[in-house]
Structures are given as structure tokens and as C-alpha cells.
Design a protein around this motif. Structure first.
Motif, PDB file in Angstrom:
ATOM      1  N   THR A 145       0.843  -1.191   0.000  1.00  0.00           N
ATOM      2  CA  THR A 145       0.000   0.000   0.000  1.00  0.00           C
ATOM      3  C   THR A 145       0.877   1.239   0.000  1.00  0.00           C
ATOM      4  OG1 THR A 145      -0.135  -0.176   2.419  1.00  0.00           O
ATOM      5  CG2 THR A 145      -1.979  -1.070   1.154  1.00  0.00           C
ATOM      6  N   SER A 146       0.388   2.305  -0.660  1.00  0.00           N
ATOM      7  CA  SER A 146       1.166   3.544  -0.689  1.00  0.00           C
ATOM      8  C   SER A 146       0.273   4.715  -0.336  1.00  0.00           C
ATOM      9  CB  SER A 146       1.815   3.754  -2.059  1.00  0.00           C
ATOM     10  OG  SER A 146       0.845   3.996  -3.051  1.00  0.00           O
ATOM     11  N   ALA A 147       0.908   5.842  -0.095  1.00  0.00           N
ATOM     12  CA  ALA A 147       0.205   7.043   0.355  1.00  0.00           C
ATOM     13  C   ALA A 147      -0.486   7.710  -0.829  1.00  0.00           C
ATOM     14  CB  ALA A 147       1.190   7.989   1.030  1.00  0.00           C
ATOM     15  N   GLY A 148      -0.516   9.013  -0.869  1.00  0.00           N
ATOM     16  CA  GLY A 148      -1.312   9.694  -1.866  1.00  0.00           C
ATOM     17  C   GLY A 148      -0.565  10.050  -3.138  1.00  0.00           C
ATOM     18  N   ILE A 149      -1.274  10.019  -4.238  1.00  0.00           N
ATOM     19  CA  ILE A 149      -0.908  10.600  -5.522  1.00  0.00           C
ATOM     20  C   ILE A 149       0.502  10.196  -5.974  1.00  0.00           C
ATOM     21  CG2 ILE A 149      -0.997  12.715  -6.875  1.00  0.00           C
ATOM     22  CD1 ILE A 149      -3.626  12.124  -5.532  1.00  0.00           C
ATOM     23  N   ALA A 150       1.490  11.072  -5.813  1.00  0.00           N
ATOM     24  CA  ALA A 150       2.822  10.835  -6.386  1.00  0.00           C
ATOM     25  C   ALA A 150       3.552   9.674  -5.736  1.00  0.00           C
ATOM     26  CB  ALA A 150       3.670  12.108  -6.280  1.00  0.00           C
ATOM     27  N   SER A 151       3.138   9.234  -4.542  1.00  0.00           N
ATOM     28  CA  SER A 151       3.820   8.114  -3.902  1.00  0.00           C
ATOM     29  C   SER A 151       3.668   6.826  -4.707  1.00  0.00           C
ATOM     30  CB  SER A 151       3.285   7.902  -2.484  1.00  0.00           C
ATOM     31  OG  SER A 151       1.927   7.498  -2.511  1.00  0.00           O
ATOM     32  N   GLY A 152       2.688   6.765  -5.602  1.00  0.00           N
ATOM     33  CA  GLY A 152       2.571   5.599  -6.464  1.00  0.00           C
ATOM     34  C   GLY A 152       3.783   5.431  -7.356  1.00  0.00           C
ATOM     35  N   ILE A 153       4.414   6.539  -7.732  1.00  0.00           N
ATOM     36  CA  ILE A 153       5.649   6.468  -8.515  1.00  0.00           C
ATOM     37  C   ILE A 153       6.755   5.830  -7.677  1.00  0.00           C
ATOM     38  CG2 ILE A 153       7.430   7.828  -9.687  1.00  0.00           C
ATOM     39  CD1 ILE A 153       5.259   9.884 -10.336  1.00  0.00           C
ATOM     40  N   ASP A 154       6.877   6.261  -6.419  1.00  0.00           N
ATOM     41  CA  ASP A 154       7.894   5.682  -5.531  1.00  0.00           C
ATOM     42  C   ASP A 154       7.670   4.183  -5.344  1.00  0.00           C
ATOM     43  OD1 ASP A 154       9.269   8.242  -4.628  1.00  0.00           O
ATOM     44  OD2 ASP A 154       7.215   8.671  -4.038  1.00  0.00           O
ATOM     45  N   LEU A 155       6.406   3.803  -5.169  1.00  0.00           N
ATOM     46  CA  LEU A 155       6.078   2.392  -4.996  1.00  0.00           C
ATOM     47  C   LEU A 155       6.471   1.592  -6.232  1.00  0.00           C
ATOM     48  CD1 LEU A 155       4.656  -0.041  -3.715  1.00  0.00           C
ATOM     49  CD2 LEU A 155       2.502   0.838  -4.606  1.00  0.00           C
ATOM     50  N   ALA A 156       6.092   2.076  -7.415  1.00  0.00           N
ATOM     51  CA  ALA A 156       6.400   1.342  -8.639  1.00  0.00           C
ATOM     52  C   ALA A 156       7.908   1.249  -8.877  1.00  0.00           C
ATOM     53  CB  ALA A 156       5.709   2.006  -9.830  1.00  0.00           C
ATOM     54  N   LEU A 157       8.635   2.330  -8.617  1.00  0.00           N
ATOM     55  CA  LEU A 157      10.093   2.292  -8.759  1.00  0.00           C
ATOM     56  C   LEU A 157      10.711   1.283  -7.795  1.00  0.00           C
ATOM     57  CD1 LEU A 157      10.884   6.101  -9.163  1.00  0.00           C
ATOM     58  CD2 LEU A 157      11.224   4.320 -10.902  1.00  0.00           C
ATOM     59  N   HIS A 158      10.162   1.206  -6.593  1.00  0.00           N
ATOM     60  CA  HIS A 158      10.673   0.234  -5.619  1.00  0.00           C
ATOM     61  C   HIS A 158      10.443  -1.192  -6.121  1.00  0.00           C
ATOM     62  CE1 HIS A 158      11.861  -1.269  -1.663  1.00  0.00           C
ATOM     63  NE2 HIS A 158      10.825  -2.085  -1.742  1.00  0.00           N
ATOM     64  N   LEU A 159       9.273  -1.462  -6.683  1.00  0.00           N
ATOM     65  CA  LEU A 159       8.994  -2.801  -7.189  1.00  0.00           C
ATOM     66  C   LEU A 159       9.927  -3.154  -8.350  1.00  0.00           C
ATOM     67  CD1 LEU A 159       5.089  -2.815  -7.075  1.00  0.00           C
ATOM     68  CD2 LEU A 159       6.676  -3.892  -5.475  1.00  0.00           C
ATOM     69  N   VAL A 160      10.196  -2.178  -9.209  1.00  0.00           N
ATOM     70  CA  VAL A 160      11.139  -2.414 -10.303  1.00  0.00           C
ATOM     71  C   VAL A 160      12.533  -2.688  -9.749  1.00  0.00           C
ATOM     72  CG1 VAL A 160      12.330  -1.306 -12.237  1.00  0.00           C
ATOM     73  CG2 VAL A 160       9.841  -1.135 -12.031  1.00  0.00           C
ATOM     74  N   ALA A 161      12.939  -1.925  -8.737  1.00  0.00           N
ATOM     75  CA  ALA A 161      14.260  -2.126  -8.135  1.00  0.00           C
ATOM     76  C   ALA A 161      14.372  -3.506  -7.495  1.00  0.00           C
ATOM     77  CB  ALA A 161      14.523  -1.041  -7.097  1.00  0.00           C
ATOM     78  N   MET A 162      13.298  -3.968  -6.857  1.00  0.00           N
ATOM     79  CA  MET A 162      13.315  -5.293  -6.233  1.00  0.00           C
ATOM     80  C   MET A 162      13.506  -6.388  -7.276  1.00  0.00           C
ATOM     81  SD  MET A 162      10.256  -4.990  -3.398  1.00  0.00           S
ATOM     82  CE  MET A 162      10.328  -6.749  -3.048  1.00  0.00           C
ATOM     83  N   ARG A 163      12.914  -6.199  -8.449  1.00  0.00           N
ATOM     84  CA  ARG A 163      12.956  -7.253  -9.466  1.00  0.00           C
ATOM     85  C   ARG A 163      14.170  -7.141 -10.379  1.00  0.00           C
ATOM     86  NH1 ARG A 163       7.977  -9.297 -13.327  1.00  0.00           N
ATOM     87  NH2 ARG A 163       9.131 -11.022 -14.263  1.00  0.00           N
TER      88      ARG A 163
END
Length: 300
Positions: A156-174
Motif C-alpha cells: 500500500t502507498s500514500a497519496g498521488i505521487a507516492s505511487g511512482i515511488d512504490l512502482a520504482l521500488h517494485l522495479v528495483a526489487m525485481r
């Protein structure tokens, strides 16, 4: 190929959708196998910004390697919002039960809660919705003032632009941090933020006032964060006396200009440390002569 399914809710925020979609689309442009799909209960979904979004009504076949992500929607409160057909909620839950990963941006966490996926887990949402989410799902642990939370295969992520941070983190993990950093550069994202960084920066917290003079002083401090800024210099930039600067700044922010600069420096240093910098190098980068002052301010 990994399929990223965006489950769209009426009134969705475009940036909640477009930010993560751009990250995964950019990863696909770099040769990584991602296919983006957009699913909803209806073929056309109205957005909060007035642009309708086209979607499929039939879900694709999913595997445990795939991700279902629910962008947030306009929601001053959660009650009465986030209307999804029971079939969509069931598909969300079934994907997780079969070993897949589910994620949300902002109020999208409410959809995960409706699917029963927050019980016994840590989660977050936009800071204005955290209390209500905690009341509606008391079996969940709502983590306040962070950008995103990973609890197993529920993210789960916070509001609006934090979705970018979440997606970048998932890409970094993979694919590794280098790929995520390259995508961030291509998207002109200033820096990939860690999940535990605060949702509201010191700069924003102390800007909720109507004093033009104080905003001009803050502009000077913000742009010259690492410089030594004597009170006399700030007064000249604002076109008033040193005494007036101290009085107006205190009334508007509850701080002295120096204390405000220290808050910004510490916050920036914390970010650099989170990105792998040493305390010493972070201290020098934000304008401290050595790390002793930074350590004292962090301890407070």
C-alpha cells in the motif's frame, strides 16, 4: 511476461494511475517484459480530473508473477466511495490467494480492505484518510506518515505521487536499483524515495500561511539551503528590518529562520543517508561543517 492489471474505480485520480503506469511502461521500453492492462466494472471510467479512461471489463488470466494495482480515487472520506462490483473485489482477493501480489495507491487501500486483504497486515494510505482506514479495518495496522508499506504480497502507498515511488521500488526489487534509477532519470523524478520517508516535508508543513514576506524569506532559504544566511541578509532579501523578519517569521511558522533552515537541512540529510550516503558526507552536502551538528539535531 509480467502483467500489471490496474483495477479502475470511478472518480480515479489520473496521477495515481499514470505515475505507476509510466514506471512499468518505461521498464518495458528498456526491454523488461511488462504488459499493462486496465480493468473496470464498466468500459469507460470517469476520472476525478474529468478525463474518461477506457478499460476492459473482462479480466485477463493471471499468474502469481502478476500484479494487480488499485489506483486511488477522489475521496475526502472513504465512506460511500470506491464502488466496485462484488465480482471485482472477489477477483482481487482470489489473485492474492493464488499467490499473486496486490497493491494500492492512496484510497485504493480501501478496496484491498473490502477484499479482506488488510486484516493482520501493516498498511498505509493518504495522511488525510489514515484515521478512517484504521477505524474501518481495526484488524489492520495503519502506519502513519510513510510513503509505502510492504507486508508480504500486499503493498500500500500514500497519496498521488507516492505511487511512482512504490512502482520504482517494485522495479528495483525485481531488476535492481540501477534500472529503477534509470527510469527515474527518464521520468525526471528528482530522486527515488524510500518507503519510510514522511509524506509531508518540513518545507510543506511550514508553508500553510498567508504572509508574502515570510514566503519570500522561505524561498531564499529553500534555494540556498546549504549556505550561511545571516539574518541581515534575509532582511535585505525581504525588504524589511531584521526585527520584522524575526517577528513575522515566528508568527507565521512558529520558528526562527535558522531553526527552519536546520529542519530543511536535517530532512535533506536524512534523505541522503537513506540513499546510502554516510552521515559525514550528508552533513557536508547540506551545509554543516561536520557531522556533530547534524547528529545533535537528529537526536532532537
Amino acid at each position: 511476461m509480467t502483467t500489471i492489471v490496474f483495477l479502475l474505480v470511478p472518480g480515479l485520480h489520473l496521477l495515481d494511475l499514470a505515475g505507476p503506469a509510466q514506471v512499468f511502461s518505461s521498464a518495458a521500453d528498456l526491454g523488461h517484459d511488462y504488459r499493462l492492462r486496465y480493468v473496470a466494472d464498466r468500459p469507460q471510467v470517469p476520472s476525478a480530473q474529468g478525463v474518461p479512461v477506457l478499460a476492459e471489463v473482462a479480466w485477463p488470466e493471471l499468474t502469481p508473477d502478476d500484479l494487480v494495482l488499485v489506483p486511488g480515487w477522489r475521496s475526502p472520506a472513504l465512506a460511500g466511495t470506491g464502488r466496485l462490483d462484488p465480482a471485482s473485489v472477489r477477483r482481487l482477493r482470489e489473485h492474492h490467494d493464488s499467490g499473486g501480489t496486490v497493491a494500492s495507491v492512496c484510497s485504493g487501500a480501501y478496496a484491498l480492505g473490502q477484499a479482506g486483504l488488510l486484516d493482520g497486515r501493516r498498511c498505509t494510505t493518504h495522511h488525510e484518510l489514515q484515521e478512517e482506514l484504521a477505524v474501518r479495518y481495526p484488524a489492520a495496522t495503519v502506519v502513519r506518515d510513510v510513503l509505502f508499506v510492504l507486508d508480504g504480497r500486499v503493498i500500500t502507498s500514500a497519496g498521488i505521487a507516492s505511487g511512482i515511488d512504490l512502482a520504482l521500488h517494485l522495479v528495483a526489487m525485481r531488476h535492481g536499483p540501477g534500472v529503477a534509477a534509470r527510469i527515474a532519470r527518464e521520468m525526471v523524478v528528482y530522486a527515488r524515495r524510500n518507503g519510510d520517508e514522511p509524506q509531508s516535508s518540513a518545507m510543506l508543513r511550514h508553508r500553510a500561511h498567508l504572509s508574502d514576506t515570510v514566503h519570500r524569506i522561505q524561498d531564499e532559504i529553500d534555494t540556498r539551503l546549504a549556505d550561511r544566511l545571516p539574518l541581515a541578509e534575509l532582511a535585505r532579501s525581504a525588504g524589511c528590518s531584521e526585527r520584522t523578519v524575526t517577528r513575522l517569521f515566528g508568527q507565521a511558522t512558529g520558528l526562527t529562520p535558522l531553526r527552519y533552515q536546520h529542519l530543511l537541512r536535517v530532512e535533506r540529510a536524512e534523505h541522503l543517508i537513506g540513499q546510502g550516503a554516510t552521515v559525514e558526507s550528508a552533513a557536508r552536502a547540506v551545509g554543516f561543517e561536520d557531522a556533530r551538528m547534524l547528529r545533535r539535531l537528529r537526536a532532537r
